[in-house]
Design a protein around this motif. Structure first.
Motif: not given
Length: 144
Positions: A5, A8, A59, A103, A120-121, A140-142
């Motif tokens: 994360l 990311f 985030n 993505t 991740y998006r 961001w998220s999975r």
């Protein structure tokens, strides 16, 4: 996974230039994303965070500009490489700001195979500061 994360963000700034016609502002955002990705993959922390505003919020408080730069430095010091595969980047103007969404699949490791990986998006917010487009926020998220 927390490691992924954090890295990311390094790569959420990552994207290639697409072939469609774009406004000059959209092109500047895309170029900033591409330059940040190249720098992160090379382990150049200062250059990787150059496109972030000083008050960058990743985030909702999980990572700031300084923390991201330090993360890249630590990875480089430990000999870990960061790799990203970015999907198409959509850049949309919203008033005086730009929103870039995409993505990204991230991998990090020191050997032939990655130690960590994930998809991740990403949605990042950009605004002009002193004539330059700077990323001031990202979430961001999975993806899977």
């Amino acid at each position: 996974m927390r490691f992924v994360l954090r890295i990311f963000l390094v790569l959420m700034i990552a994207a290639g230039l697409a072939g469609c016609h774009r406004t000059a502002d959209e092109a500047q955002v895309r170029e900033a994303i591409a330059a940040s990705l190249s720098a992160a993959e090379a382990g150049h922390a200062g250059d990787a965070v150059n496109a972030l505003s000083d008050g960058f919020d990743g985030n909702v408080g999980q990572l700031d500009k300084r923390g991201l730069g330090n993360l890249i430095r630590v990875l480089a010091f430990r000999g870990r490489k960061i790799h990203a595969l970015t999907g198409p980047v959509s850049v949309e103007r919203r008033g005086e700001r730009m929103i870039a969404t995409f993505t990204v699949t991230l991998a990090a490791g020191s050997g032939l195979l990655p130690d960590d990986a994930g998809a991740y998006r990403v949605e990042s917010g950009w605004r002009k500061e002193d004539g330059e487009w700077r990323c001031f926020t990202a979430t961001w998220s999975r993806a899977l």
